[in-house]
Design a protein around this motif. Structure first.
Motif, short mmCIF file in Angstrom:
data_model
loop_
_atom_site.label_atom_id
_atom_site.label_comp_id
_atom_site.label_asym_id
_atom_site.label_seq_id
_atom_site.Cartn_x
_atom_site.Cartn_y
_atom_site.Cartn_z
N GLN A 76 0.82 -1.21 0.00
CA GLN A 76 0.00 0.00 0.00
C GLN A 76 0.86 1.26 0.00
N MET A 80 -5.92 8.45 -0.51
CA MET A 80 -6.44 9.43 -1.46
C MET A 80 -7.41 10.42 -0.81
N THR A 354 -1.00 9.98 -9.76
CA THR A 354 -1.26 9.16 -8.57
C THR A 354 -0.16 8.13 -8.37
N ASP A 355 0.38 7.60 -9.48
CA ASP A 355 1.48 6.64 -9.37
C ASP A 355 2.71 7.30 -8.78
N VAL A 411 -12.99 5.69 -7.15
CA VAL A 411 -11.99 5.75 -6.07
C VAL A 411 -12.52 6.68 -4.99
N ARG A 416 -6.71 3.61 -0.65
CA ARG A 416 -5.25 3.51 -0.69
C ARG A 416 -4.80 3.05 -2.07
N ARG A 417 -3.82 3.75 -2.61
CA ARG A 417 -3.19 3.21 -3.81
C ARG A 417 -2.42 1.95 -3.43
N VAL A 429 -3.14 1.93 -12.74
CA VAL A 429 -2.96 2.20 -11.32
C VAL A 429 -4.12 1.57 -10.58
N PHE A 431 -6.28 0.81 -6.69
CA PHE A 431 -6.64 1.33 -5.38
C PHE A 431 -7.50 0.30 -4.65
#
Length: 478
Positions: A76, A80, A354-355, A411, A416-417, A429, A431
């Motif tokens: 993790q 977000m 986001t990555d 999302v 959590r990514r 990506v 989540f």
């Protein structure tokens, strides 16, 4: 014969009971339902626009057979805040004056709500005073006075605050960021909101100015969760408010003026530095190198207009305790092709930003009109997330609407990514939402379809992603 007859009846009864209990009956074993992933796609040719596709079925993983996207929720990363766009003066004015009440309500629900397919925007940005996307240039204290006796948020109370309050009513999870484009002109070296720098003798006054804004906005029902001290501090536009402010000056202002002022007043607003492009990571690094300023800086904000998104990770690698936010990018006529600009937005912002650790991702104007305005200087061909026809109030949803919808609708705040490994030719990506739901966003930029499998915890689902198409896959954990 009697025993055989009774056995036959019992077997027949059990079969009948099982048939009646397909929905589940206590004491009757049922086969586990097949796990599925719901799918939404948008294609560059507009044949699909956030439209739901047939679900995928997860089966036991049978070894590698073609490309695989491996999702691992145990690994993790950041939590977000959300996705959204800025409620500029222009956007708010259009929404409040060029739409009927029912159309306005429908648009706010569509952009900020989650029911009936709404985008669920949970992050927005407002300008403290004028930007280029205002009807004219103004500050919140245009009359020279070190005590700020004439300070007022009345201009923002006309259109901006009511729009944000409506959005908050639809989505109470909405987080609000505020950014000034310039200090009042009388505090600056040019004596104008256009160009120039903030005079050091007004650092204390300007800290009070920003603190008063936060309090006044809160009094009018608009929280300020995050604040950057200056939009694009390495640029002095010549036709709209702006202000150059180097890292040494920003560090002095944050560490010895604004930070202590917020702390003394009990203001919990989190301060972000930079709020400018990816091409100068040394600027926020310079501010964060000052230990006094560092203690008051919650994170770094970024824009898209120069440099590479990897700069976000470059700074975070040095300061892993600081948040990352992506806070401005605009579409426009320079990128008019739907397919190209949709793919770029997906790749650079939704996936790339986001990555590279962004907790929140923002487009610039939430709405502009058919003439790319209203605006007072600056960009003459920018595009909003939606276009509102100033003559009829009709709404056109642009490519950024669909790109951001692939993330914001699915999302949730607090997601959590997590780790996802994509094969060559695909970008993505992943989540995990607070309720355990998985969300995977994938882009195929190629001109041919790509077949692949989504794999998680010993199971996989086969998928085909058409050419020039993005998809969001949503499923429950095992």
């Amino acid at each position: 014969m009697i025993e055989i007859s009774m056995l036959t009846r019992r077997l027949a009864f059990s079969a009948t009971l099982a048939a009646l209990c397909l929905g589940g009956c206590a004491g009757v074993p049922q086969p586990a339902p097949a796990a599925t992933a719901r799918v939404w796609m948008t294609s560059g040719d507009r044949s699909r626009l956030l439209s739901e596709q047939p679900a995928l079925v997860f089966r036991a993983a049978a070894g590698a057979d073609g490309p695989v996207i491996a999702v691992d929720p145990a690994v993790q990363y950041q939590t977000m805040v959300g996705f959204g766009a800025a409620v500029t003066d222009a956007s708010a004015w259009l929404i409040q004056t060029k739409m009927t009440p029912s159309a306005r309500d429908a648009l706010i629900r569509d952009l900020f709500g989650r029911e009936d397919g709404g985008l669920g925007f949970s992050f927005t940005r407002v300008t403290i005073g004028a930007s280029d996307f205002s009807l004219d240039h103004y500050s919140l204290a245009d009359t020279p006075d070190p005590d700020l006796a004439g300070f007022s948020t009345a201009r923002m109370e006309q259109y901006v605050f009511p729009t944000v309050r409506q959005a908050l009513a639809v989505n109470p999870d909405l987080k609000v960021m505020a950014s000034p484009w310039s200090a009042p002109g009388w505090m600056k070296t040019t004596g104008s909101m256009i160009q120039g720098q903030l005079k050091p003798e007004y650092y204390g006054t300007y800290a009070d100015y920003l603190a008063r804004y936060v309090r006044s906005a809160a009094d009018h029902g608009v929280p300020t969760d995050y604040l950057s001290i200056q939009n694009e501090p390495d640029f002095e536009p010549d036709s709209y408010p702006g202000m150059r402010w180097g890292p040494e000056g920003r560090a002095e202002f944050i560490g010895r003026n604004l930070g202590p002022r917020f702390r003394a007043a009990g203001i919990g607003t989190r301060i972000l530095d930079w709020d400018h492009n990816w091409d100068h990571p040394e600027q926020p690094l310079g501010v964060l190198a000052d230990p006094v300023a560092n203690a008051h800086v919650a994170g770094v904000a970024w824009h898209c207009y120069a440099g590479d998104v990897a700069a976000q990770s470059q700074v975070r690698d040095v300061h892993p305790d600081k948040d990352v936010f992506f806070t401005e990018c605009s579409g426009g006529n320079w990128a008019a092709d739907f397919s190209d600009s949709f793919s770029w937005t997906m790749k650079a912002l939704i996936i790339g930003s986001t990555d590279h650790w962004a907790r929140g991702v923002l487009m610039w104007n939430l709405a502009l009109d058919e003439n790319h305005g209203p605006h007072a200087g600056g960009c003459g061909d920018c595009r909003g997330v939606v276009t509102i026809d100033s003559r009829t109030g009709a709404v056109e949803r642009n490519q950024e609407y669909y790109a951001f919808g692939h993330a914001s609708r699915f999302v949730r705040p607090g997601a959590r990514r997590v780790s996802s490994l994509e094969p060559e030719g695909l970008q993505g990506v992943a989540f995990v939402n607070p309720d355990g739901e998985r969300v995977l966003i994938v882009l195929n930029e190629a001109v041919t379809p790509v077949s692949f499998s989504i794999r998680e915890a010993g199971r996989q689902a086969s998928a085909i992603l058409p050419a020039r198409t993005a998809a969001t896959y949503v499923w429950r954990g095992p």
